[in-house]
Design a protein around this motif. Structure first.
Motif, PDB file in Angstrom:
ATOM      1  N   ILE A  24       0.822  -1.221   0.000  1.00  0.00           N
ATOM      2  CA  ILE A  24       0.000   0.000   0.000  1.00  0.00           C
ATOM      3  C   ILE A  24       0.852   1.266   0.000  1.00  0.00           C
ATOM      4  CG2 ILE A  24      -1.600   1.379   1.426  1.00  0.00           C
ATOM      5  CD1 ILE A  24      -3.137  -1.166   2.006  1.00  0.00           C
ATOM      6  N   GLY A  25       1.867   1.305   0.849  1.00  0.00           N
ATOM      7  CA  GLY A  25       2.704   2.505   0.953  1.00  0.00           C
ATOM      8  C   GLY A  25       3.317   2.868  -0.390  1.00  0.00           C
ATOM      9  N   GLU A  81       2.370   5.983  -6.459  1.00  0.00           N
ATOM     10  CA  GLU A  81       2.380   5.798  -7.914  1.00  0.00           C
ATOM     11  C   GLU A  81       1.150   6.470  -8.510  1.00  0.00           C
ATOM     12  OE1 GLU A  81       2.816   1.556  -8.333  1.00  0.00           O
ATOM     13  OE2 GLU A  81       4.867   1.603  -7.540  1.00  0.00           O
ATOM     14  N   ILE A  82       1.129   7.784  -8.396  1.00  0.00           N
ATOM     15  CA  ILE A  82      -0.024   8.587  -8.840  1.00  0.00           C
ATOM     16  C   ILE A  82       0.500   9.849  -9.526  1.00  0.00           C
ATOM     17  CG2 ILE A  82      -1.772   7.849  -7.166  1.00  0.00           C
ATOM     18  CD1 ILE A  82      -0.781  10.167  -5.365  1.00  0.00           C
ATOM     19  N   SER A 100      -8.263   5.367 -10.051  1.00  0.00           N
ATOM     20  CA  SER A 100      -7.404   4.180 -10.032  1.00  0.00           C
ATOM     21  C   SER A 100      -7.262   3.707  -8.578  1.00  0.00           C
ATOM     22  CB  SER A 100      -6.029   4.507 -10.603  1.00  0.00           C
ATOM     23  OG  SER A 100      -5.349   5.370  -9.711  1.00  0.00           O
ATOM     24  N   VAL A 101      -6.927   2.434  -8.429  1.00  0.00           N
ATOM     25  CA  VAL A 101      -6.747   1.886  -7.068  1.00  0.00           C
ATOM     26  C   VAL A 101      -5.656   2.668  -6.329  1.00  0.00           C
ATOM     27  CG1 VAL A 101      -5.953  -0.149  -5.786  1.00  0.00           C
ATOM     28  CG2 VAL A 101      -7.585  -0.420  -7.662  1.00  0.00           C
ATOM     29  N   ASN A 102      -4.565   2.981  -7.039  1.00  0.00           N
ATOM     30  CA  ASN A 102      -3.447   3.689  -6.393  1.00  0.00           C
ATOM     31  C   ASN A 102      -3.884   5.064  -5.884  1.00  0.00           C
ATOM     32  OD1 ASN A 102      -2.007   1.502  -7.099  1.00  0.00           O
ATOM     33  ND2 ASN A 102      -0.645   2.524  -8.539  1.00  0.00           N
ATOM     34  N   ARG A 103      -4.733   5.726  -6.658  1.00  0.00           N
ATOM     35  CA  ARG A 103      -5.201   7.059  -6.254  1.00  0.00           C
ATOM     36  C   ARG A 103      -6.078   6.960  -4.991  1.00  0.00           C
ATOM     37  NH1 ARG A 103      -5.041  12.045  -8.280  1.00  0.00           N
ATOM     38  NH2 ARG A 103      -6.857  13.390  -8.025  1.00  0.00           N
ATOM     39  N   VAL A 104      -6.899   5.918  -4.943  1.00  0.00           N
ATOM     40  CA  VAL A 104      -7.741   5.721  -3.755  1.00  0.00           C
ATOM     41  C   VAL A 104      -6.859   5.411  -2.545  1.00  0.00           C
ATOM     42  CG1 VAL A 104      -9.601   4.350  -2.726  1.00  0.00           C
ATOM     43  CG2 VAL A 104      -9.680   4.920  -5.155  1.00  0.00           C
ATOM     44  N   LEU A 105      -5.815   4.603  -2.778  1.00  0.00           N
ATOM     45  CA  LEU A 105      -4.886   4.296  -1.679  1.00  0.00           C
ATOM     46  C   LEU A 105      -4.230   5.582  -1.169  1.00  0.00           C
ATOM     47  CD1 LEU A 105      -3.068   1.100  -3.027  1.00  0.00           C
ATOM     48  CD2 LEU A 105      -4.673   1.211  -1.123  1.00  0.00           C
TER      49      LEU A 105
END
Lengths: 304, 93
Positions: A175-176, A181-182, A210-215
């Protein structure tokens, strides 16, 4: 394992043992056991020096979790519980550690553990635990001066991060990295409740994020929440983060950005794990209490 | 250590604060005798120092117990903070 059955929340259990210390000739074995709401750790000191530790998931039964953590730390060493001179229990399950000589609050133990891990310059500690979050101010000996903790709530804690890992299908240890990566930093999601954050994350995915943006939005929300807790007590350098979330760069770097204070990092190649700070502090208390007991016994013997 | 014992009622959030470092060496134990609700006790802390604490059964009853002493009308002082000579006790009222 199918993608659906995969446990994305599951973090790696850590173990450490050193050959540099011979526990049989060390003189004393002292143990600290931290039974937290999500994870349990045991740290063994031999003659006051770090010998081994083990970190595992807390089960539904605190005494069993304590036993599992201790047997993990003793695994392959030839040591048994009979060899242990003093045990200190800490964490929310501290009163249920079956073989503990004493129970000490996790606040005092985290401060002492952080002092050992990061050095005597540490004055502010952020302990990001499984189901609560504490900011602790301490002196150069690791003695607590003041502290504040969040209300009983999973928002901004390890359990909240586990829920998001499962919701988004991302292994918790990735996750970190993935949260950076956004293209640009998004607005944080709800920072007051894990359940709200979870439904907001799902809605954002449906809206095309994107999943990364939500993370990134979730890590930012968590960082905002704990930073407001830090604000209430004030931050004094040096600053150190303990607990499982200390290993999540996505949250740590965002906290540093908000507070403007960089957290101390463990030296490159260090075998220590910020998640065992509480158990390490408990083991250090155990060592000090054993020495005190021995001194008192010797004084009583001399008086006779 | 600064130990805060807090509660929330209809008029806001309040804290009884004990600076336990100031309790060390206090032989008077005036807080224990002064509190009409028996909320204080002297107990050993994590560092083996004898310090004042709010008794465990009282921690969730502060809202009811402390309100008896709330400064109002002619009552302008708190028995606990006034009795504590080392100045370890304060109240956010």
């Amino acid at each position: 394992m199918t993608e659906q059955a995969r446990e994305f929340w599951r973090w790696s259990e850590t173990a450490y043992q050193t050959d540099d210390v011979d526990w049989r000739s060390a003189g004393s074995i002292t143990v600290g056991i931290d039974v937290g709401s999500v994870s349990s750790q045991a740290v063994i000191l031999a003659g006051g020096k770090l010998y081994s530790f083990y970190s595992t998931r807390t089960g539904s039964n605190s005494p069993d979790s304590a036993k599992k953590a201790l047997s993990g730390a003793m695994d392959g060493t030839g040591m048994s519980t009979d060899d242990v001179s003093y045990v200190v229990g800490t964490g929310y399950g501290r009163v249920n550690v079956p073989f503990a000589n004493r129970a000490i609050t996790e606040i005092a133990c985290h401060a002492r553990g952080a002092n050992f891990m990061a050095g005597p310059t540490v004055r502010t500690i952020l302990d990001m635990g499984g189901q609560d979050c504490k900011v602790i101010r301490c002196d150069d000996k690791g003695k607590v001066q003041n502290f504040i903790m969040n209300d009983k709530c999973a928002a901004g804690t390890g359990r909240g991060m586990e829920v998001i890992a499962d919701t988004l299908g991302v292994p918790i240890e990735d996750i970190g990295r993935r949260s950076f990566e956004i293209d640009s930093e998004p607005e944080p999601v709800s920072n007051v409740c894990t359940v709200f954050a979870k439904s907001e994350a799902t809605a954002l995915l449906k809206a095309g994020w994107s999943v990364n943006r939500v993370l990134a939005a979730y890590c930012a929300a968590m960082a905002e929440r704990v930073s407001s807790l830090i604000d209430r007590i004030g931050i004094e350098r040096d600053f150190f983060i303990t607990g499982g979330i200390a290993k999540n760069a996505g949250v740590v770097r965002r906290i540093e950005r908000i507070t403007g204070v960089e957290a101390l990092k463990l030296p490159e190649g260090s075998n220590l794990d910020p998640q065992v700070a509480g158990a390490l502090g408990a083991a250090l208390f155990a060592h000090a209490l054993l020495k005190k007991e021995q001194k008192e016994r010797a004084a009583a013997g001399a008086d006779l | 250590m600064i130990a805060n014992y807090g509660y929330r009622d209809g008029s806001g959030e309040y804290y009884i604060t004990i600076d336990t470092d100031r309790c060390i060496g206090c032989e008077g134990r005036w807080c224990v005798a002064a509190c009409p609700q028996g909320l204080f006790a002297i107990e050993m802390d994590d560092y083996d120092d004898e310090v004042a604490m709010i008794v465990v059964p009282g921690r969730k009853l502060l809202k009811e117990k402390c309100s008896e002493c709330k400064p109002a009308g002619e009552r302008t002082f708190l028995p606990c903070t006034s009795a504590c000579l080392p100045g370890a006790l304060s109240h956010s009222w």
